[in-house]
Design an enzyme around this catalytic site. Sequence first.
Site, mmCIF file in Angstrom:
data_model
loop_
_atom_site.group_PDB
_atom_site.id
_atom_site.type_symbol
_atom_site.label_atom_id
_atom_site.label_comp_id
_atom_site.label_asym_id
_atom_site.label_seq_id
_atom_site.Cartn_x
_atom_site.Cartn_y
_atom_site.Cartn_z
ATOM 1 N N GLY A 60 48.018 55.038 1.801
ATOM 2 C CA GLY A 60 48.808 54.741 0.668
ATOM 3 C C GLY A 60 48.337 53.613 -0.106
ATOM 4 O O GLY A 60 49.104 53.017 -1.028
ATOM 5 N N TRP A 62 46.265 53.829 -2.852
ATOM 6 C CA TRP A 62 46.398 53.989 -4.188
ATOM 7 C C TRP A 62 47.970 54.141 -4.500
ATOM 8 O O TRP A 62 48.049 53.644 -5.916
ATOM 9 C CB TRP A 62 45.787 55.511 -4.492
ATOM 10 C CG TRP A 62 44.498 55.558 -4.619
ATOM 11 C CD1 TRP A 62 43.575 54.763 -4.095
ATOM 12 C CD2 TRP A 62 43.671 56.802 -5.151
ATOM 13 N NE1 TRP A 62 42.409 55.093 -4.209
ATOM 14 C CE2 TRP A 62 42.478 56.284 -4.826
ATOM 15 C CE3 TRP A 62 44.078 57.944 -5.633
ATOM 16 C CZ2 TRP A 62 41.383 57.304 -5.299
ATOM 17 C CZ3 TRP A 62 42.996 58.909 -6.214
ATOM 18 C CH2 TRP A 62 41.476 58.479 -5.922
ATOM 19 N N ASP A 80 50.902 63.771 1.370
ATOM 20 C CA ASP A 80 49.862 63.765 2.254
ATOM 21 C C ASP A 80 50.033 64.735 3.552
ATOM 22 O O ASP A 80 51.238 64.722 3.936
ATOM 23 C CB ASP A 80 49.251 62.539 2.600
ATOM 24 C CG ASP A 80 47.995 62.482 3.138
ATOM 25 O OD1 ASP A 80 47.001 61.893 2.532
ATOM 26 O OD2 ASP A 80 47.599 62.833 4.289
ATOM 27 N N ASP A 96 50.963 70.043 3.835
ATOM 28 C CA ASP A 96 49.645 70.291 3.451
ATOM 29 C C ASP A 96 49.589 71.074 2.133
ATOM 30 O O ASP A 96 50.200 71.956 1.689
ATOM 31 C CB ASP A 96 49.131 71.530 4.444
ATOM 32 C CG ASP A 96 47.773 71.990 4.305
ATOM 33 O OD1 ASP A 96 47.321 71.918 2.906
ATOM 34 O OD2 ASP A 96 47.130 72.549 5.356
ATOM 35 N N ASP A 121 42.830 62.109 -3.986
ATOM 36 C CA ASP A 121 41.766 61.574 -3.193
ATOM 37 C C ASP A 121 41.623 62.364 -1.824
ATOM 38 O O ASP A 121 41.100 61.991 -0.781
ATOM 39 C CB ASP A 121 42.265 60.082 -2.740
ATOM 40 C CG ASP A 121 40.833 59.257 -2.145
ATOM 41 O OD1 ASP A 121 39.781 59.531 -2.604
ATOM 42 O OD2 ASP A 121 41.330 58.251 -1.592
ATOM 43 N N LYS A 161 39.000 63.029 -6.355
ATOM 44 C CA LYS A 161 37.769 62.783 -5.765
ATOM 45 C C LYS A 161 37.036 64.131 -5.164
ATOM 46 O O LYS A 161 37.648 65.317 -4.772
ATOM 47 C CB LYS A 161 37.897 62.155 -4.050
ATOM 48 C CG LYS A 161 36.908 61.532 -3.576
ATOM 49 C CD LYS A 161 36.964 61.908 -2.074
ATOM 50 C CE LYS A 161 38.001 61.646 -1.407
ATOM 51 N NZ LYS A 161 37.763 60.258 -0.820
HETATM 52 C C1 LIG Z 1 40.571 59.273 1.801
HETATM 53 S S1 LIG Z 1 42.179 59.545 2.176
HETATM 54 C C2 LIG Z 1 43.256 58.965 0.944
HETATM 55 C C3 LIG Z 1 43.207 57.522 0.803
HETATM 56 C C4 LIG Z 1 44.305 57.210 -0.136
HETATM 57 N N1 LIG Z 1 43.942 57.471 -1.298
HETATM 58 C C5 LIG Z 1 44.795 55.835 -0.124
HETATM 59 O O1 LIG Z 1 44.392 55.095 -0.927
HETATM 60 O O2 LIG Z 1 45.006 55.316 1.069
HETATM 61 C C6 LIG Z 1 42.172 61.115 2.298
HETATM 62 C C7 LIG Z 1 43.570 61.972 2.647
HETATM 63 O O3 LIG Z 1 43.547 63.264 1.972
HETATM 64 C C8 LIG Z 1 44.853 63.917 3.032
HETATM 65 N N2 LIG Z 1 44.529 65.388 3.026
HETATM 66 C C9 LIG Z 1 43.325 66.088 3.322
HETATM 67 N N3 LIG Z 1 43.575 67.376 3.354
HETATM 68 C C10 LIG Z 1 45.004 67.507 2.543
HETATM 69 C C11 LIG Z 1 45.858 68.452 2.362
HETATM 70 N N4 LIG Z 1 45.434 69.694 2.511
HETATM 71 N N5 LIG Z 1 46.978 68.253 1.717
HETATM 72 C C12 LIG Z 1 47.526 67.103 1.934
HETATM 73 N N6 LIG Z 1 46.688 65.959 2.098
HETATM 74 C C13 LIG Z 1 45.376 66.469 2.590
HETATM 75 C C14 LIG Z 1 44.272 63.494 4.346
HETATM 76 O O4 LIG Z 1 45.278 63.502 5.313
HETATM 77 C C15 LIG Z 1 43.828 61.922 3.988
HETATM 78 O O5 LIG Z 1 44.925 61.023 4.410
#
Ligand SMILES: C[S@@+](CC[C@H](N)C(=O)[O-])C[C@H]1O[C@@H](n2cnc3c(N)ncnc32)[C@H](O)[C@@H]1O
Length: 207
Positions: A60, A62, A80, A96, A121, A161
């Site tokens: 969280g 961002w 997420d 998802d 991200d 990203k």
């Molecule tokens: C690098 S982390 C994000 C960090 C976030 N921007 C922060 O500032 O806290 C990547 C996130 O992408 C989510 N993610 C990956 N695949 C996803 C999907 N298909 N749908 C939703 N979220 C997804 C992961 O669960 C993870 O929490």
Amino acid sequence: MKRSKTSKKWMNEHIEDHYVHEAQRLGYRSRAAFKLLEANDKYQLIKPHISVVDLGSAPGSWSEVLSKSLAKEGKIIALDLLDMAPIANVDFIQGDFREDSVLLELETKLANQPLDLVISDMAPNISGIKAKDQSGIIHLNELALDFARKWLKPNGHFFVKSFIGAQFDDFVKEVRLDFKKVLTFKPKSSRDRSSEVFVLGQYKLDN
Ligand SMILES: C[S@@+](CC[C@H](N)C(=O)[O-])C[C@H]1O[C@@H](n2cnc3c(N)ncnc32)[C@H](O)[C@@H]1O
């Protein structure tokens, strides 16, 4: 003098610690906050009163940056796969993003109101199998781009990203079709050893 591998590694770890400590000091949930903060300093993505969708938002940081910048004067929807502890003024959906039902839930929340900014991200869990990880992130990138195309206002921005690797250049080419200006950005807070890079599409075209 040329730096040895060990001293480079030491320097990188040291810089990483710096961001972890800074995140703790400033009250952000993760060091990822600095990636958005750096991009925002450089490209002014967050403006008063904007509507934003934050994809892959957990834990969280961002969303915290958005919440602090916009307070109540904007709309923030975060999404997420994982749960995320509540953040003031952030409307969170757990699901998802690849699933139609989750996209529908998000689109329903938008209530036909277009967005100023879409940030993503999202990244798959890294398996270590490069081809699999790369196709996983490019797939998420494509879905985020489709969403941004559909929901951004003309002149809106898209910040996503990705990883340098197969299909990355093709993805950037695709972004160019819908945005006036497209660039790639590697924040200082992004680990050197990571192939992570951000693509920024600025000023969505009114196609
Ligand atoms: C690098 S982390 C994000 C960090 C976030 N921007 C922060 O500032 O806290 C990547 C996130 O992408 C989510 N993610 C990956 N695949 C996803 C999907 N298909 N749908 C939703 N979220 C997804 C992961 O669960 C993870 O929490």
